[in-house]
Design a protein around this motif. Structure first.
Motif, PDB file in Angstrom:
ATOM      1  N   SER A   5       0.804  -1.220   0.000  1.00  0.00           N
ATOM      2  CA  SER A   5       0.000   0.000   0.000  1.00  0.00           C
ATOM      3  C   SER A   5       0.836   1.268   0.000  1.00  0.00           C
ATOM      4  CB  SER A   5      -0.913   0.008   1.231  1.00  0.00           C
ATOM      5  OG  SER A   5      -1.722  -1.130   1.258  1.00  0.00           O
ATOM      6  N   PRO A   8      -1.122   4.443  -1.956  1.00  0.00           N
ATOM      7  CA  PRO A   8      -2.071   5.261  -1.187  1.00  0.00           C
ATOM      8  C   PRO A   8      -1.418   6.068  -0.070  1.00  0.00           C
ATOM      9  CG  PRO A   8      -2.967   3.079  -1.536  1.00  0.00           C
ATOM     10  CD  PRO A   8      -1.551   3.054  -2.028  1.00  0.00           C
ATOM     11  N   ILE A   9      -0.403   5.510   0.555  1.00  0.00           N
ATOM     12  CA  ILE A   9       0.289   6.247   1.612  1.00  0.00           C
ATOM     13  C   ILE A   9       1.037   7.424   1.013  1.00  0.00           C
ATOM     14  CG2 ILE A   9       2.140   6.087   3.319  1.00  0.00           C
ATOM     15  CD1 ILE A   9       1.177   3.231   3.876  1.00  0.00           C
ATOM     16  N   GLY A  12      -1.561  10.162   0.174  1.00  0.00           N
ATOM     17  CA  GLY A  12      -1.968  10.898   1.371  1.00  0.00           C
ATOM     18  C   GLY A  12      -0.872  11.827   1.852  1.00  0.00           C
ATOM     19  N   ASN A  74      -6.165  11.713   7.878  1.00  0.00           N
ATOM     20  CA  ASN A  74      -5.191  10.806   7.274  1.00  0.00           C
ATOM     21  C   ASN A  74      -4.843   9.649   8.192  1.00  0.00           C
ATOM     22  OD1 ASN A  74      -4.880  11.722   4.705  1.00  0.00           O
ATOM     23  ND2 ASN A  74      -3.080  12.952   5.120  1.00  0.00           N
ATOM     24  N   ALA A  77      -7.553   7.231   7.510  1.00  0.00           N
ATOM     25  CA  ALA A  77      -7.439   6.694   6.150  1.00  0.00           C
ATOM     26  C   ALA A  77      -6.258   5.735   6.047  1.00  0.00           C
ATOM     27  CB  ALA A  77      -7.298   7.834   5.144  1.00  0.00           C
ATOM     28  N   TYR A  78      -5.144   6.066   6.682  1.00  0.00           N
ATOM     29  CA  TYR A  78      -3.988   5.171   6.665  1.00  0.00           C
ATOM     30  C   TYR A  78      -4.304   3.853   7.365  1.00  0.00           C
ATOM     31  CZ  TYR A  78      -0.982   9.000   5.080  1.00  0.00           C
ATOM     32  OH  TYR A  78      -0.402  10.014   4.375  1.00  0.00           O
ATOM     33  N   VAL A  81      -6.186   1.899   4.890  1.00  0.00           N
ATOM     34  CA  VAL A  81      -5.277   1.436   3.831  1.00  0.00           C
ATOM     35  C   VAL A  81      -4.499   0.223   4.317  1.00  0.00           C
ATOM     36  CG1 VAL A  81      -3.154   2.022   2.593  1.00  0.00           C
ATOM     37  CG2 VAL A  81      -5.047   3.619   2.591  1.00  0.00           C
ATOM     38  N   SER A  87      -7.428   1.655  -1.902  1.00  0.00           N
ATOM     39  CA  SER A  87      -6.807   2.908  -2.316  1.00  0.00           C
ATOM     40  C   SER A  87      -7.060   3.980  -1.270  1.00  0.00           C
ATOM     41  CB  SER A  87      -7.359   3.350  -3.671  1.00  0.00           C
ATOM     42  OG  SER A  87      -8.704   3.784  -3.536  1.00  0.00           O
ATOM     43  N   TYR A  88      -6.350   5.089  -1.410  1.00  0.00           N
ATOM     44  CA  TYR A  88      -6.492   6.177  -0.439  1.00  0.00           C
ATOM     45  C   TYR A  88      -7.899   6.759  -0.485  1.00  0.00           C
ATOM     46  CZ  TYR A  88      -5.772  10.589   1.939  1.00  0.00           C
ATOM     47  OH  TYR A  88      -5.887  11.650   2.790  1.00  0.00           O
ATOM     48  N   SER A  91     -10.326   4.352   1.048  1.00  0.00           N
ATOM     49  CA  SER A  91     -10.129   4.346   2.497  1.00  0.00           C
ATOM     50  C   SER A  91     -10.696   5.610   3.123  1.00  0.00           C
ATOM     51  CB  SER A  91      -8.645   4.225   2.826  1.00  0.00           C
ATOM     52  OG  SER A  91      -8.143   3.010   2.349  1.00  0.00           O
ATOM     53  N   GLY A  92     -10.552   6.741   2.440  1.00  0.00           N
ATOM     54  CA  GLY A  92     -11.140   7.979   2.927  1.00  0.00           C
ATOM     55  C   GLY A  92     -12.656   7.905   2.969  1.00  0.00           C
TER      56      GLY A  92
END
Length: 152
Positions: A5, A8-9, A12, A74, A77-78, A81, A87-88, A91-92
């Protein structure tokens, strides 16, 4: 999450970086404008100067608030993830759905747990410090009894 991942990280982190750059630019420009009150305008531009200064301060305040919300968001979201491998943006959306379904109880719980843990850490540190002082006094008193004849 760093192996599967990283995209995505990174996305973000890019959003956080852009937000911090904008906050720095706004803060720097407002600071420069406040420090240099020697800006030359026409006689009728005093109102425009005041409006631009006020708009700059409002934009700086909004960017600070947005940055803090983005930093906190974040974290959630992380977590999504790392757990789900999505994906970011997905996840958001999942984090926002969590906030909607829980009525922001998750946010309040997160803040309260952090506060309780912080208070526990501080209390433990104070207790350890006091216990160390007491132990040092006892050991000193036992090791050197002749030096403490004036104590009751």
């Amino acid at each position: 999450s760093l192996t599967f991942s990283s995209g995505p990280i990174a996305f973000g982190s890019l959003l956080q970086g852009v937000c911090k750059v904008l906050r720095s630019i706004l803060s720097h420009s407002n600071r420069n404008q406040r420090q240099s009150n020697r800006i030359v305008y026409d006689a009728g531009d005093d109102c425009r100067c005041c409006c631009f200064g006020l708009c700059g301060l409002v934009l700086e305040c909004l960017s600070e608030v947005f940055g803090e919300v983005l930093d906190y968001f974040n974290q959630w979201a992380y977590c999504f993830v790392g757990i789900n491998g999505t994906s970011y943006l997905d996840s958001g959306k999942a984090a926002m759905n969590l906030f909607k379904t829980r009525g922001w109880a998750a946010v309040i719980t997160d803040r309260l747990v952090a506060l309780v843990l912080h208070v526990g850490i501080v209390d433990c540190g104070i207790f350890t410090g006091l216990a160390t002082i007491v132990m040092e006094r006892i050991v000193t008193w036992i090791a050197y009894p002749a030096d403490h004849t004036d104590l009751p």
